[in-house]
Design an enzyme around this catalytic site. Structure first.
Site, PDB file in Angstrom:
ATOM      1  N   PRO A  10       1.050  -1.051  -0.263  1.00 30.21           N
ATOM      2  CA  PRO A  10       0.484  -0.084  -0.175  1.00 30.21           C
ATOM      3  C   PRO A  10       0.662   1.154   0.203  1.00 30.21           C
ATOM      4  O   PRO A  10       1.852   1.248   0.245  1.00 30.21           O
ATOM      5  CB  PRO A  10      -0.897  -0.100   1.073  1.00 30.21           C
ATOM      6  CG  PRO A  10      -0.271  -1.280   2.380  1.00 30.21           C
ATOM      7  CD  PRO A  10       0.931  -2.417   1.453  1.00 30.21           C
ATOM      8  N   ASN A  11       0.320   1.987  -0.487  1.00 33.19           N
ATOM      9  CA  ASN A  11       1.052   3.768  -1.212  1.00 33.19           C
ATOM     10  C   ASN A  11       2.546   3.933  -1.600  1.00 33.19           C
ATOM     11  O   ASN A  11       2.543   4.583  -1.522  1.00 33.19           O
ATOM     12  CB  ASN A  11       1.165   4.765   0.551  1.00 33.19           C
ATOM     13  CG  ASN A  11      -0.477   4.298   1.548  1.00 33.19           C
ATOM     14  OD1 ASN A  11      -1.519   4.311   0.958  1.00 33.19           O
ATOM     15  ND2 ASN A  11       0.440   3.858   2.257  1.00 33.19           N
ATOM     16  N   ARG A  18       5.050  11.256  -2.384  1.00 31.10           N
ATOM     17  CA  ARG A  18       4.698  10.326  -1.756  1.00 31.10           C
ATOM     18  C   ARG A  18       5.672  10.975  -0.164  1.00 31.10           C
ATOM     19  O   ARG A  18       7.330   9.946  -0.565  1.00 31.10           O
ATOM     20  CB  ARG A  18       4.370   8.986  -0.937  1.00 31.10           C
ATOM     21  CG  ARG A  18       3.729   8.758   0.267  1.00 31.10           C
ATOM     22  CD  ARG A  18       4.168   6.739   0.037  1.00 31.10           C
ATOM     23  NE  ARG A  18       3.555   6.359   1.103  1.00 31.10           N
ATOM     24  CZ  ARG A  18       4.418   5.285   2.464  1.00 31.10           C
ATOM     25  NH1 ARG A  18       4.963   4.266   1.487  1.00 31.10           N
ATOM     26  NH2 ARG A  18       4.063   4.573   3.105  1.00 31.10           N
ATOM     27  N   ASN A  72       8.564  -5.961  -1.435  1.00 30.49           N
ATOM     28  CA  ASN A  72       7.551  -4.455  -0.052  1.00 30.49           C
ATOM     29  C   ASN A  72       6.755  -4.465   0.449  1.00 30.49           C
ATOM     30  O   ASN A  72       5.776  -4.057  -0.535  1.00 30.49           O
ATOM     31  CB  ASN A  72       8.306  -3.713  -1.213  1.00 30.49           C
ATOM     32  CG  ASN A  72       7.930  -2.215   0.064  1.00 30.49           C
ATOM     33  OD1 ASN A  72       8.001  -2.392   1.065  1.00 30.49           O
ATOM     34  ND2 ASN A  72       8.953  -0.523  -0.271  1.00 30.49           N
ATOM     35  N   HIS A  98      12.375  -2.393   2.491  1.00 30.37           N
ATOM     36  CA  HIS A  98      12.208  -1.666   2.191  1.00 30.37           C
ATOM     37  C   HIS A  98      13.076  -0.302   1.728  1.00 30.37           C
ATOM     38  O   HIS A  98      14.042   0.015   2.043  1.00 30.37           O
ATOM     39  CB  HIS A  98      11.853  -1.510   3.977  1.00 30.37           C
ATOM     40  CG  HIS A  98      10.824  -2.806   3.749  1.00 30.37           C
ATOM     41  ND1 HIS A  98       9.391  -2.545   4.561  1.00 30.37           N
ATOM     42  CD2 HIS A  98      11.470  -3.304   5.059  1.00 30.37           C
ATOM     43  CE1 HIS A  98       9.026  -3.587   4.851  1.00 30.37           C
ATOM     44  NE2 HIS A  98      10.236  -4.303   5.096  1.00 30.37           N
ATOM     45  N   ARG A 105      12.929   3.933  12.622  1.00 30.04           N
ATOM     46  CA  ARG A 105      11.675   5.048  12.335  1.00 30.04           C
ATOM     47  C   ARG A 105      11.272   4.599  13.369  1.00 30.04           C
ATOM     48  O   ARG A 105      11.434   3.844  14.820  1.00 30.04           O
ATOM     49  CB  ARG A 105      10.626   4.809  11.355  1.00 30.04           C
ATOM     50  CG  ARG A 105      12.329   5.059  10.205  1.00 30.04           C
ATOM     51  CD  ARG A 105      11.318   5.087   8.480  1.00 30.04           C
ATOM     52  NE  ARG A 105      10.396   5.743   8.769  1.00 30.04           N
ATOM     53  CZ  ARG A 105       8.763   5.515   7.800  1.00 30.04           C
ATOM     54  NH1 ARG A 105       9.225   4.456   6.385  1.00 30.04           N
ATOM     55  NH2 ARG A 105       8.310   6.456   7.819  1.00 30.04           N
TER      56      ARG A 105
HETATM   57  C1  DQA Z   1       8.174   0.949   3.651  1.00 32.70           C
HETATM   58  C2  DQA Z   1       8.529   0.592   5.225  1.00 32.70           C
HETATM   59  C3  DQA Z   1       7.175   1.352   6.251  1.00 32.70           C
HETATM   60  O1  DQA Z   1       7.222   0.989   7.208  1.00 32.70           O
HETATM   61  C4  DQA Z   1       6.228   1.832   5.336  1.00 32.70           C
HETATM   62  O2  DQA Z   1       4.373   1.916   5.735  1.00 32.70           O
HETATM   63  C5  DQA Z   1       5.887   1.552   3.633  1.00 32.70           C
HETATM   64  C6  DQA Z   1       7.358   2.248   2.807  1.00 32.70           C
HETATM   65  C7  DQA Z   1       9.397   1.374   2.544  1.00 32.70           C
HETATM   66  O3  DQA Z   1      10.073   1.119   2.070  1.00 32.70           O
HETATM   67  O4  DQA Z   1      10.614   2.234   3.891  1.00 32.70           O
HETATM   68  O5  DQA Z   1       5.122   2.861   3.276  1.00 32.70           O
HETATM   69  O6  DQA Z   1       8.128  -0.859   3.732  1.00 32.70           O
END
Ligand code: DQA
Length: 142
Positions: A10-11, A18, A72, A98, A105
């Site tokens: 997601p995202n 982003r 990922n 990632h 983080r």
């Molecule tokens: C991520 C790290 C995750 O914690 C985060 O929720 C993401 C991206 C990364 O590629 O750094 O959406 O997977």
């Protein structure tokens, strides 16, 4: 030809727009075009979804007929038992990637349901992590 599936959670469709301070300015489409040029000996498939079950399905679909999966799972890394179980269930080796250094983080990002079932994990090296994972699959095959 080496067959690699890249699966993004997601995202990650918003890469480039982003939180560029965390995830960079490059879109995944632009990155993937370059990756394909850099690894002409690899046949890539790419799938991205914001939906957990679709990611489980993609892992299952690619899990018995590819040489490698670069996964990922984004935020689902930290929450999804189903995605962890899917990685454990398949035969294709999975490298978890990632973009950001999840260990530097928030605490909730330190938990991964995937890491223990993956061959290895690459974190914090930006989009280059996908290229490094590809290189590992290439070196393993040759
Ligand atoms: C991520 C790290 C995750 O914690 C985060 O929720 C993401 C991206 C990364 O590629 O750094 O959406 O997977």
């Amino acid at each position: 030809m080496l067959q690699i599936a890249i699966i993004n959670g997601p995202n990650l469709n918003l890469l480039g727009k982003r939180e560029p301070g965390v995830y960079g300015h490059e879109s995944f489409d632009d990155f993937l075009a370059q990756l394909k040029k850099d690894f002409p000996q690899v046949a890539f498939t790419y799938f991205q979804s914001n939906i957990e079950g679709e990611l489980v399905q993609a892992i299952q679909d690619h899990g018995f007929n590819k040489d490698g999966i670069i996964l990922n799972p984004a935020a689902y890394t930290h929450t999804s038992v189903a995605i962890g179980d899917a990685v454990a269930a398949i035969q294709t080796p999975v490298i978890e990637v990632h973009i950001s250094n999840v260990h530097a983080r928030e605490d909730f990002r330190k938990i991964s349901h995937v890491s223990a079932k993956a061959v290895g994990s690459i974190v914090g090296l930006g989009l280059n992590g996908y290229a490094l994972a590809t290189e590992w699959f290439v070196s393993k095959k040759s």
